[in-house]
Design a protein around this motif. Structure first.
Motif, PDB file in Angstrom:
ATOM      1  N   ASN A   1       0.801  -1.106   0.012  1.00  0.00           N
ATOM      2  CA  ASN A   1       0.044  -0.165   0.131  1.00  0.00           C
ATOM      3  C   ASN A   1       0.767   1.261  -0.074  1.00  0.00           C
ATOM      4  OD1 ASN A   1      -2.352   1.719   0.244  1.00  0.00           O
ATOM      5  ND2 ASN A   1      -3.067   0.673   2.127  1.00  0.00           N
ATOM      6  N   GLY A   2       2.127   1.033  -0.662  1.00  0.00           N
ATOM      7  CA  GLY A   2       2.888   2.195  -0.942  1.00  0.00           C
ATOM      8  C   GLY A   2       3.943   2.553   0.340  1.00  0.00           C
ATOM      9  N   GLU A   3       3.607   1.773   1.315  1.00  0.00           N
ATOM     10  CA  GLU A   3       4.645   1.787   2.722  1.00  0.00           C
ATOM     11  C   GLU A   3       5.202   0.567   3.010  1.00  0.00           C
ATOM     12  OE1 GLU A   3       2.216   3.428   6.033  1.00  0.00           O
ATOM     13  OE2 GLU A   3       1.305   4.772   4.894  1.00  0.00           O
ATOM     14  N   GLU A   4       6.236   0.639   3.640  1.00  0.00           N
ATOM     15  CA  GLU A   4       7.399  -0.232   3.965  1.00  0.00           C
ATOM     16  C   GLU A   4       6.617  -0.980   5.101  1.00  0.00           C
ATOM     17  OE1 GLU A   4      10.417  -1.742   2.978  1.00  0.00           O
ATOM     18  OE2 GLU A   4      10.028  -0.586   1.160  1.00  0.00           O
TER      19      GLU A   4
ATOM     20  N   ASN B   1      -9.659   8.412  -3.252  1.00  0.00           N
ATOM     21  CA  ASN B   1      -8.501   8.876  -3.677  1.00  0.00           C
ATOM     22  C   ASN B   1      -7.347   7.664  -3.517  1.00  0.00           C
ATOM     23  OD1 ASN B   1      -9.242  11.290  -4.879  1.00  0.00           O
ATOM     24  ND2 ASN B   1      -9.124  12.192  -2.894  1.00  0.00           N
ATOM     25  N   ARG B   2      -7.637   7.099  -2.554  1.00  0.00           N
ATOM     26  CA  ARG B   2      -6.442   5.913  -1.651  1.00  0.00           C
ATOM     27  C   ARG B   2      -6.164   5.056  -2.893  1.00  0.00           C
ATOM     28  NH1 ARG B   2      -1.823   6.189   0.230  1.00  0.00           N
ATOM     29  NH2 ARG B   2      -1.442   4.208   1.471  1.00  0.00           N
ATOM     30  N   TYR B   3      -7.440   4.325  -3.524  1.00  0.00           N
ATOM     31  CA  TYR B   3      -7.586   3.378  -4.460  1.00  0.00           C
ATOM     32  C   TYR B   3      -6.865   3.978  -5.702  1.00  0.00           C
ATOM     33  CZ  TYR B   3      -9.976  -0.362  -2.186  1.00  0.00           C
ATOM     34  OH  TYR B   3     -10.409  -1.464  -1.394  1.00  0.00           O
ATOM     35  N   THR B   4      -7.281   5.220  -6.278  1.00  0.00           N
ATOM     36  CA  THR B   4      -6.906   5.908  -7.499  1.00  0.00           C
ATOM     37  C   THR B   4      -5.407   5.976  -7.628  1.00  0.00           C
ATOM     38  OG1 THR B   4      -9.063   7.124  -7.612  1.00  0.00           O
ATOM     39  CG2 THR B   4      -7.124   7.964  -8.972  1.00  0.00           C
ATOM     40  N   ILE B   5      -4.749   6.547  -6.549  1.00  0.00           N
ATOM     41  CA  ILE B   5      -3.359   6.983  -6.337  1.00  0.00           C
ATOM     42  C   ILE B   5      -2.502   5.844  -6.186  1.00  0.00           C
ATOM     43  CG2 ILE B   5      -2.815   7.291  -3.898  1.00  0.00           C
ATOM     44  CD1 ILE B   5      -1.996   9.603  -6.841  1.00  0.00           C
ATOM     45  N   LEU B   6      -3.057   4.589  -5.623  1.00  0.00           N
ATOM     46  CA  LEU B   6      -2.483   3.671  -5.546  1.00  0.00           C
ATOM     47  C   LEU B   6      -2.109   2.685  -7.060  1.00  0.00           C
ATOM     48  CD1 LEU B   6      -3.538   1.747  -2.335  1.00  0.00           C
ATOM     49  CD2 LEU B   6      -1.153   2.150  -2.850  1.00  0.00           C
ATOM     50  N   ASP B   7      -3.518   2.888  -7.965  1.00  0.00           N
ATOM     51  CA  ASP B   7      -3.331   2.535  -9.183  1.00  0.00           C
ATOM     52  C   ASP B   7      -2.352   3.236 -10.173  1.00  0.00           C
ATOM     53  OD1 ASP B   7      -3.904   0.872 -11.340  1.00  0.00           O
ATOM     54  OD2 ASP B   7      -6.155   1.490 -11.282  1.00  0.00           O
ATOM     55  N   ILE B   8      -2.586   4.537 -10.022  1.00  0.00           N
ATOM     56  CA  ILE B   8      -1.671   5.309 -10.585  1.00  0.00           C
ATOM     57  C   ILE B   8      -0.296   5.081 -10.349  1.00  0.00           C
ATOM     58  CG2 ILE B   8      -1.050   7.873 -11.221  1.00  0.00           C
ATOM     59  CD1 ILE B   8      -3.913   8.725 -10.952  1.00  0.00           C
ATOM     60  N   SER B   9       0.248   5.030  -9.208  1.00  0.00           N
ATOM     61  CA  SER B   9       1.742   4.856  -8.727  1.00  0.00           C
ATOM     62  C   SER B   9       2.227   3.580  -9.555  1.00  0.00           C
ATOM     63  CB  SER B   9       1.834   4.978  -7.232  1.00  0.00           C
ATOM     64  OG  SER B   9       1.007   3.898  -6.711  1.00  0.00           O
ATOM     65  N   ARG B  10       1.243   2.457  -9.531  1.00  0.00           N
ATOM     66  CA  ARG B  10       1.576   1.374 -10.141  1.00  0.00           C
ATOM     67  C   ARG B  10       1.836   1.482 -11.516  1.00  0.00           C
ATOM     68  NH1 ARG B  10      -0.934  -2.617 -12.680  1.00  0.00           N
ATOM     69  NH2 ARG B  10      -3.124  -1.657 -12.242  1.00  0.00           N
ATOM     70  N   LEU B  11       1.066   2.089 -12.032  1.00  0.00           N
ATOM     71  CA  LEU B  11       1.331   2.401 -13.599  1.00  0.00           C
ATOM     72  C   LEU B  11       2.435   3.358 -13.871  1.00  0.00           C
ATOM     73  CD1 LEU B  11      -2.663   2.870 -14.462  1.00  0.00           C
ATOM     74  CD2 LEU B  11      -1.039   0.808 -14.917  1.00  0.00           C
ATOM     75  N   LEU B  12       2.535   4.563 -13.298  1.00  0.00           N
ATOM     76  CA  LEU B  12       3.703   5.152 -13.252  1.00  0.00           C
ATOM     77  C   LEU B  12       5.096   4.410 -13.352  1.00  0.00           C
ATOM     78  CD1 LEU B  12       2.768   8.240 -11.393  1.00  0.00           C
ATOM     79  CD2 LEU B  12       3.087   8.150 -13.612  1.00  0.00           C
ATOM     80  N   ARG B  13       5.317   3.343 -12.626  1.00  0.00           N
ATOM     81  CA  ARG B  13       6.271   2.545 -12.547  1.00  0.00           C
ATOM     82  C   ARG B  13       6.635   1.660 -13.952  1.00  0.00           C
ATOM     83  NH1 ARG B  13       4.631   2.169  -7.131  1.00  0.00           N
ATOM     84  NH2 ARG B  13       3.372   0.074  -7.450  1.00  0.00           N
ATOM     85  N   ASP B  14       5.564   1.522 -14.614  1.00  0.00           N
ATOM     86  CA  ASP B  14       5.749   0.858 -15.958  1.00  0.00           C
ATOM     87  C   ASP B  14       6.153   1.889 -16.887  1.00  0.00           C
ATOM     88  OD1 ASP B  14       5.321  -0.267 -18.190  1.00  0.00           O
ATOM     89  OD2 ASP B  14       3.282  -1.101 -18.070  1.00  0.00           O
ATOM     90  N   LYS B  15       7.309   2.110 -17.394  1.00  0.00           N
ATOM     91  CA  LYS B  15       7.904   3.058 -18.194  1.00  0.00           C
ATOM     92  C   LYS B  15       7.614   2.879 -19.703  1.00  0.00           C
ATOM     93  CE  LYS B  15      11.641   4.397 -15.043  1.00  0.00           C
ATOM     94  NZ  LYS B  15      13.010   4.522 -14.885  1.00  0.00           N
ATOM     95  N   SER B  16       6.812   1.698 -20.150  1.00  0.00           N
ATOM     96  CA  SER B  16       6.330   1.602 -21.318  1.00  0.00           C
ATOM     97  C   SER B  16       4.882   2.602 -21.800  1.00  0.00           C
ATOM     98  CB  SER B  16       5.827   0.286 -21.673  1.00  0.00           C
ATOM     99  OG  SER B  16       4.710  -0.026 -21.157  1.00  0.00           O
ATOM    100  N   LEU B  17       4.303   2.839 -20.465  1.00  0.00           N
ATOM    101  CA  LEU B  17       3.107   3.809 -20.478  1.00  0.00           C
ATOM    102  C   LEU B  17       3.521   5.265 -20.462  1.00  0.00           C
ATOM    103  CD1 LEU B  17       0.648   1.794 -17.860  1.00  0.00           C
ATOM    104  CD2 LEU B  17       0.662   1.910 -20.464  1.00  0.00           C
TER     105      LEU B  17
END
Length: 268
Positions: free
Chosen positions: A40-43, A218-234
């Motif tokens: 969930n974005g945290e250690e 917003n929590r669900y949205t930003i978690l999904d966005i952050s996952r997609l941002l790590r995919d540099k093909s997008l």
């Protein structure tokens, strides 16, 4: 290792967070050593005697176990968990708390009970010739869940959640877990679908989870966005379009607001 369509037992965390277990809830009891992971974005850290329950595997990243790490994992499909969950509204509070932190610190007595529960499920799973095997497995998983409720309630306290409130919150979260936030991020939209006012939806959400409805959207949205941002093909434009933002500039402002950095800075 024993497995069936609804229950899979493993002795490692390999595959957690992948599509292989996309429809399963993971229940992991750490037997020795430790394991660090990002959730969930945290250690987070799982240590000997800890119980970790993961409803949404995609929230798990970067699993780093110690050399002496030992774990027992019971994966159960979402549908089978529903069949096995006792008639208690406590599960809703537990679901929300585990979304924020999946690790429970168990005392010695709870660890022993948890080990017995895990062994019972494994033993019952091995009884392939039992004439009432499905009912047997439902009963064994239900015992597991009831003890999880008890562990969790001792950590966080017991709240009496009204049936109507639990139903509204459950339907709200189901919509979010199905990805509705990609197109709809307004509390009004969800309230309309649930046939309640936006104020009432937020009041129910705050009473059960401690957070207003907008927080979960917003929590669900930003978690999904952050996952997609790590995919540099997008590209950023592509991600923006996937979430129906009115413009890439608005998408960038949203990311800046919720992640504290721009999409470019986040991607590094």
């Amino acid at each position: 290792m024993a497995e069936t369509e609804n229950i899979i037992i493993r002795e490692n965390l390999d595959g957690l967070g992948t599509d292989a277990y996309g429809n399963y809830l993971a229940h992991a009891l750490c037997l020795a050593g430790g394991c660090r992971l990002k959730y969930n974005g945290e250690e987070r850290e799982l240590r000997a005697g800890d119980l970790m329950i993961v409803r949404k595997g995609k929230l798990v990243e970067r699993i780093r176990p110690t050399e002496d790490f030992r774990v027992k994992v019971i994966y159960v499909t979402s549908e089978f968990v529903v069949l096995s969950t006792p008639l208690s509204n406590y599960g809703m509070k537990g679901q929300l708390a585990l979304f924020l932190n999946p690790v429970m610190k168990l005392d010695d007595a709870q660890q022993e009970q948890c080990r017995k529960d895990f062994e019972m499920v494994e033993a019952r799973l091995a009884q392939t010739d039992h004439h009432f095997r499905k009912d047997l497995l439902i009963a064994s998983v239900q015992m597991l869940i009831i003890d999880f409720f008890d562990f969790h309630s001792r950590l966080y306290g017991v709240d009496n959640i009204p049936m109507q409130s639990a139903s509204i919150m459950s339907r709200f979260l189901n919509m979010l877990e199905n990805g509705t936030y990609r197109e709809h991020r307004e509390v009004n939209w969800y309230a309309d679908k649930l046939c309640v006012t936006p104020k009432y939806l937020s009041e129910v959400s705050r009473k059960i989870s401690g957070y207003a409805a907008n927080y979960w959207i917003n929590r669900y949205t930003i978690l999904d966005i952050s996952r997609l941002l790590r995919d540099k093909s997008l590209t950023f434009v592509r991600i923006s379009d996937m979430f129906y933002f009115s413009s890439p500039a608005y998408f960038s402002r949203y990311v800046q607001q919720h992640l504290g950095v721009s999409p470019t800075e986040y991607r590094g």
